[in-house]
Design an enzyme around this catalytic site. Structure first.
Site, PDB file in Angstrom:
ATOM      1  N   GLY A  98      -4.068   1.309 -10.922  1.00  0.00           N
ATOM      2  CA  GLY A  98      -4.220   0.012 -10.274  1.00  0.00           C
ATOM      3  C   GLY A  98      -4.845   0.161  -8.901  1.00  0.00           C
ATOM      4  O   GLY A  98      -5.722  -0.608  -8.514  1.00  0.00           O
ATOM      5  N   ALA A  99      -4.379   1.173  -8.164  1.00  0.00           N
ATOM      6  CA  ALA A  99      -4.895   1.412  -6.814  1.00  0.00           C
ATOM      7  C   ALA A  99      -4.449   2.797  -6.380  1.00  0.00           C
ATOM      8  O   ALA A  99      -3.612   3.428  -7.022  1.00  0.00           O
ATOM      9  CB  ALA A  99      -4.385   0.345  -5.839  1.00  0.00           C
ATOM     10  N   MET A 100      -5.014   3.262  -5.267  1.00  0.00           N
ATOM     11  CA  MET A 100      -4.653   4.573  -4.714  1.00  0.00           C
ATOM     12  C   MET A 100      -4.572   4.462  -3.205  1.00  0.00           C
ATOM     13  O   MET A 100      -5.486   3.936  -2.552  1.00  0.00           O
ATOM     14  CB  MET A 100      -5.689   5.628  -5.114  1.00  0.00           C
ATOM     15  CG  MET A 100      -5.390   7.030  -4.575  1.00  0.00           C
ATOM     16  SD  MET A 100      -3.846   7.691  -5.244  1.00  0.00           S
ATOM     17  CE  MET A 100      -3.560   9.026  -4.084  1.00  0.00           C
ATOM     18  N   GLU A 101      -3.494   5.017  -2.643  1.00  0.00           N
ATOM     19  CA  GLU A 101      -3.121   4.781  -1.252  1.00  0.00           C
ATOM     20  C   GLU A 101      -3.820   5.690  -0.264  1.00  0.00           C
ATOM     21  O   GLU A 101      -3.201   6.143   0.718  1.00  0.00           O
ATOM     22  CB  GLU A 101      -1.603   4.938  -1.104  1.00  0.00           C
ATOM     23  CG  GLU A 101      -1.046   6.329  -1.393  1.00  0.00           C
ATOM     24  CD  GLU A 101      -0.642   6.583  -2.827  1.00  0.00           C
ATOM     25  OE1 GLU A 101       0.151   7.505  -3.079  1.00  0.00           O
ATOM     26  OE2 GLU A 101      -1.137   5.856  -3.716  1.00  0.00           O
ATOM     27  N   ASN A 102      -5.088   5.979  -0.422  1.00  0.00           N
ATOM     28  CA  ASN A 102      -5.792   6.828   0.533  1.00  0.00           C
ATOM     29  C   ASN A 102      -5.639   6.255   1.947  1.00  0.00           C
ATOM     30  O   ASN A 102      -5.980   5.096   2.183  1.00  0.00           O
ATOM     31  CB  ASN A 102      -7.284   6.893   0.187  1.00  0.00           C
ATOM     32  CG  ASN A 102      -7.508   7.188  -1.280  1.00  0.00           C
ATOM     33  OD1 ASN A 102      -7.074   8.191  -1.811  1.00  0.00           O
ATOM     34  ND2 ASN A 102      -8.197   6.271  -1.950  1.00  0.00           N
ATOM     35  N   HIS A 159       2.116  -2.835  -1.972  1.00  0.00           N
ATOM     36  CA  HIS A 159       2.552  -1.518  -2.438  1.00  0.00           C
ATOM     37  C   HIS A 159       1.754  -0.408  -1.764  1.00  0.00           C
ATOM     38  O   HIS A 159       2.324   0.559  -1.228  1.00  0.00           O
ATOM     39  CB  HIS A 159       2.374  -1.461  -3.965  1.00  0.00           C
ATOM     40  CG  HIS A 159       2.751  -0.163  -4.597  1.00  0.00           C
ATOM     41  ND1 HIS A 159       3.860  -0.004  -5.384  1.00  0.00           N
ATOM     42  CD2 HIS A 159       2.148   1.062  -4.573  1.00  0.00           C
ATOM     43  CE1 HIS A 159       3.940   1.235  -5.808  1.00  0.00           C
ATOM     44  NE2 HIS A 159       2.902   1.900  -5.336  1.00  0.00           N
ATOM     45  N   GLU A 160       0.429  -0.538  -1.792  1.00  0.00           N
ATOM     46  CA  GLU A 160      -0.400   0.521  -1.215  1.00  0.00           C
ATOM     47  C   GLU A 160      -0.214   0.609   0.289  1.00  0.00           C
ATOM     48  O   GLU A 160      -0.250   1.714   0.858  1.00  0.00           O
ATOM     49  CB  GLU A 160      -1.869   0.287  -1.567  1.00  0.00           C
ATOM     50  CG  GLU A 160      -2.159   0.213  -3.055  1.00  0.00           C
ATOM     51  CD  GLU A 160      -1.581   1.358  -3.854  1.00  0.00           C
ATOM     52  OE1 GLU A 160      -1.593   2.507  -3.367  1.00  0.00           O
ATOM     53  OE2 GLU A 160      -1.106   1.110  -4.985  1.00  0.00           O
ATOM     54  N   HIS A 194       2.757   2.657   1.239  1.00  0.00           N
ATOM     55  CA  HIS A 194       2.477   4.092   1.149  1.00  0.00           C
ATOM     56  C   HIS A 194       1.940   4.663   2.459  1.00  0.00           C
ATOM     57  O   HIS A 194       2.021   5.881   2.675  1.00  0.00           O
ATOM     58  CB  HIS A 194       1.433   4.359   0.062  1.00  0.00           C
ATOM     59  CG  HIS A 194       2.002   4.514  -1.303  1.00  0.00           C
ATOM     60  ND1 HIS A 194       3.035   5.373  -1.596  1.00  0.00           N
ATOM     61  CD2 HIS A 194       1.647   3.940  -2.486  1.00  0.00           C
ATOM     62  CE1 HIS A 194       3.290   5.323  -2.888  1.00  0.00           C
ATOM     63  NE2 HIS A 194       2.473   4.459  -3.454  1.00  0.00           N
ATOM     64  N   GLU A 248       6.518   6.721  -4.936  1.00  0.00           N
ATOM     65  CA  GLU A 248       6.323   5.542  -5.779  1.00  0.00           C
ATOM     66  C   GLU A 248       7.518   4.603  -5.824  1.00  0.00           C
ATOM     67  O   GLU A 248       7.358   3.385  -5.794  1.00  0.00           O
ATOM     68  CB  GLU A 248       5.916   5.965  -7.188  1.00  0.00           C
ATOM     69  CG  GLU A 248       4.605   6.719  -7.229  1.00  0.00           C
ATOM     70  CD  GLU A 248       3.454   5.997  -6.532  1.00  0.00           C
ATOM     71  OE1 GLU A 248       3.506   4.767  -6.388  1.00  0.00           O
ATOM     72  OE2 GLU A 248       2.515   6.674  -6.106  1.00  0.00           O
TER      73      GLU A 248
END
Length: 827
Positions: A256-260, A290-291, A294, A313
């Protein structure tokens, strides 16, 4: 290629400190490869020792350690040996790398709408060596300085603030210390909308062909971003630590997404090309929240090793739903959590692959990917809610803040997190953690009409899990009972239940506060058809729906009852998430897997009739809420209806709800149904392909073609999966999802035993993350027969499939077993 083991990571972390990493990327060399030059500055506590760095190039041109050339031929299986290290070292590596087409590494995708290319880095879990030389483990964080060369009309977004220093030349500001898997570069002719809030520069970015919807939706997305930023500042008492905050919506993204840090990547389907229902907007808002969570939990403080992936997570999952309610005012968020996320998590708990929330063994990096599931997310978030019930919210927030401050820009693990919580709470948490975090399994809760709430603990995973929850009862549209109870044994009496009317609906865990599968009593089950829609509490309705579907999977509830309740109660439902999820599960799982084969078409017609009832209700409402209901009704009918005349009209744009006029995604949904009914004309499909030349349209067309119930269509789809070397991760997934659709068992039965060979062949060119998703779709569970189970058993015995693919197949094998058990009991 070997995956880094925990023992190797511990040894390397004891030996090395990574002081700085400089990366130069040349993305202007064509569509297949790019240049990569890395300078790593390393300290070694044992001068003279040896170790290795990770790099996976197409060609390693040169490597020097402290000015001494290294033999490029010494690179084996992605590991470059470093011998005779000094106290302080400089390693320089120059290589040619390959772009990924599976969503891993530096992924490059062409948008057929304008033939423009886009590149983004997704380096989770161990893909960083496909982009630059590195010490690839989460506990050796370092600041990164990145320079990028691109075609001159491209722009660049990354972890550090990007500045164009000359045409096609970009420099990114040096970052705070990052784990390797958080590094990203996003390059292409992006369309961007920027803002600033509380001193933090903000930006949202997407492909040029999504310019119009991005600009229309950017205001709402940025408002969500601002509200969440303020919320986390208040809650944690720690400023956002990574400078700018960009959100890039990228093509063909696996997750869904990535928390870079500073540059979150999202799948670009979150930029809605057509109409969006309230639950879709809620899902996007929740993903943004959510991201961002993080940035503190995962990025500022990173797990030391993948065993503690849950620290990332579970925490972000809980915080996102908390932010959605407290910062965004979306009280319905916890309903969505129950009907979407917990359904996912309970399915993972029922599977033989279930595992504890925390401390799941991860002897190497790839094995950790197998536990990246609904337990890490939904169960972990639910357990944190139980922790708050156990120690109080004030102690929880204080413990989180202490943990983050103590480990800022470093790493943490479960023991340190629990120590911070225990100190804040002033109580020992070892017993609680053993029961909830270190033991797998979900208890089952039930209330009998004599008033006893009982707990059944899984025999395979016994644990004394205390539950703080409530029990509610409803008589028509009146709540007639609400009792909060603490269950710290096998049963507890609930006052008032024994005195309830016989037709009352009794719902344990009505506020959905604990993690346990709920079993509804027989009287409540019997009253769901006439009474569920009247229950005034949306959380209690969601718990009842979840219990009903879970009982079907456990073969304690007849799938026919599920269809009955859908037909009677679903069209009267008010919550958007329940409407969308229940209808999707019914058409995608309940009917094709659990309903008797001879009754499936009738069941679909009943769902279509329910969609028509919802459409009538929408027309009567005549407001924005009615428009949202009409949108859901049309989508559900398009997945279930068999009136081909109506489907053809809708495909041509005639008779649609106003919100769906010109909606290409809805048109593809209609065409997919026509294809499954073998009623799609070639000219109709060609016209749709000409009208929608976007990436989404091209992918949808693949799924539609694969869905046709003909031998030629299945041969074509299988051949593309097997033989197309340029097939992207999304294209493979669309073909796999369409393959079993709409086909009589006789048509696809010959393919059941061929799945393993195909997956093994695809594994030669596709990464484990992407292939695991394909394996989930390609598992032959859709042919619900004992012979399929036999083939699935053989499939699981293969030794040429990766651990992640094997895990995906094991989970789907379990679903097949559930369906067969249901057929035996109720067939």
């Amino acid at each position: 290629m070997p995956s880094l083991t925990r023992d190797e990571a511990v040894a390397r972390a004891a030996l090395l400190t990574v002081d700085a990493v400089e990366v130069d990327l040349d993305l202007d060399r064509g569509a297949e490869t790019f240049g990569s030059r890395t300078v790593l500055r390393l300290r070694c506590v044992e001068p003279g020792a040896s170790t290795f760095v990770d790099v996976r190039p197409v060609e390693l041109h040169s490597a020097t350690l402290n000015g001494t050339p290294l033999d490029p031929g010494s690179l084996v299986d992605g590991r470059l040996p470093l011998a005779d290290l000094a106290a302080e070292n400089v390693l320089e590596v120059e290589a040619t790398m390959a772009y990924g087409h599976d969503g891993q590494g530096l992924h490059r995708s062409t948008d057929p709408a304008d033939d423009e290319d886009y590149v983004y880095g997704h380096l989770f879990l161990d893909a960083a060596p496909r982009v630059f030389a590195c010490v690839d483990q989460p506990d050796l964080k370092a600041p990164y300085t990145i320079r990028v060369r691109t075609p001159q009309h491209w722009s660049v977004v990354g972890n550090g603030a990007a500045q164009q220093v000359s045409p096609g030349e970009w420099e990114l500001a040096t970052t705070q210390p990052l784990a390797t898997y958080f590094v990203t570069v996003c390059a292409g002719p992006w369309v961007s909308v920027t803002d600033e809030h509380d001193g933090v520069p903000l930006g949202v970015h997407a492909r040029r062909s999504l310019a119009e919807p991005l600009r229309e939706q950017a205001g709402q997305m940025l408002a969500t971003t601002r509200a969440c930023l303020d919320h986390y500042h208040r809650l944690f008492g720690i400023r956002y630590p990574f400078g700018e905050y960009h959100q890039v919506f990228v093509p063909e993204f696996n997750a869904g997404a990535m928390e870079n840090p500073g540059c979150v990547t999202f799948r670009d389907t979150y930029v809605f090309r057509g109409a969006a229902t309230p639950d879709q907007v809620l899902e996007r808002d929740n993903t943004i929240a959510h991201e961002m969570a993080h940035m503190w939990f995962g990025d500022l403080v990173t797990m030391r090793w993948w065993d503690d992936l849950w620290l990332n997570e579970s925490f972000a999952e809980y915080m996102a739903y908390r932010a959605s309610t407290e910062a965004l005012g979306a009280d319905e968020a916890w309903v969505e959590f129950g009907i979407v996320r917990k359904l996912w998590g309970y399915a993972a708990e029922r599977s033989p692959s279930t595992h504890p929330v925390a401390g799941s063994p991860a002897p190497d990096a790839l094995s950790a990917l197998q536990n990246f599931d609904g337990i890490s997310y939904a169960k972990g978030a639910s357990v944190l809610r139980q922790l708050i019930a156990h120690i109080g919210d004030e102690a929880f927030v204080a413990g989180v803040g202490a943990y983050l401050r103590e480990h800022a820009f470093g790493n943490g693990e479960l023991a340190e997190f629990l120590a911070a919580m225990a100190e804040a709470a002033g109580r020992d948490l070892d017993g609680w953690a053993q029961a909830w975090l270190r033991t797998a399994g979900a208890d089952r809760l039930a209330v009998d009409r004599d008033g006893w709430l009982t707990r059944t603990t899984p025999r395979a995973h016994p644990a004394d899990r205390p539950h703080t929850l409530d029990v509610a009862a409803f008589d028509g549209d009146r709540e007639v009972l609400r009792e909060t109870v603490v269950l710290d044994g096998d049963r507890v009496e609930v006052p008032g239940v024994a005195d309830l009317p016989g037709d009352a609906l009794v719902v344990p865990n009505a506020r959905d506060l604990t993690w346990a599968e709920v079993t509804l009593d027989d009287r409540t089950l019997a009253e769901l058809v006439p009474g569920l829609a009247d229950v005034p509490d949306p959380l209690a309705r969601a718990v009842a729906w979840t219990s009903l579907l879970g009982g079907m999977h456990r073969a304690t509830v007849d799938p026919a009852l599920v269809v009955d309740v859908v037909e009677a109660a679903w069209p009267r439902e008010d919550d958007a998430s329940v409407l969308s999820r229940v209808s999707l599960v019914t058409t995608s799982t309940v009917i094709p897997l659990f309903v008797r084969p001879e009754e499936r078409e009738e069941a679909l017609e009943r769902v279509a009739a329910a969609a028509d009832s919802l459409a009538e209700r929408a027309e009567e409402a005549g407001d924005a809420a009615g428009d949202a209901l009409a949108l859901v009704a049309a989508r559900v009918w398009a997945r279930s209806g068999s009136d081909t005349a109506r489907l053809h009209r809708w495909a041509a744009g005639d008779g649609l709800p106003a919100a769906l006029a010109g909606d290409d995604d809805f048109r593809w949904l209609v065409l997919r149904r026509l294809a499954a009914l073998d009623a799609l004309e070639d000219a109709e499909l060609a016209a749709a392909e000409d009208a929608d030349r976007s990436l989404a349209g091209r992918l949808a067309s693949l799924g539609v073609r694969a869905s046709r119930p003909t031998a030629e269509a299945k041969e074509w789809a299988w051949g593309r999966l097997a033989d197309d070397p340029d097939l992207s991760n999304y294209a493979a997934l669309e073909l796999a999802r369409g393959f079993w659709v709409g086909a009589a068992p006789d048509l696809v039965r010959p393919w059941v035993t061929r799945v393993g060979d195909l997956l093994a062949h695809m594994g030669e060119r596709m990464g484990e993350d992407a292939l695991s998703r394909v394996a989930t779709a390609l598992h032959p569970k859709w042919v619900v027969e004992p012979d399929t189970l036999e083939a699935s058993t053989v499939l699981l015995q293969r030794r040429d499939l990766s651990p992640g693919v094997h895990r995906a197949l094991l989970d789907e094998d379990h679903v097949l077993r559930e369906a067969l058990a249901s057929h035996r009991r109720f067939g």
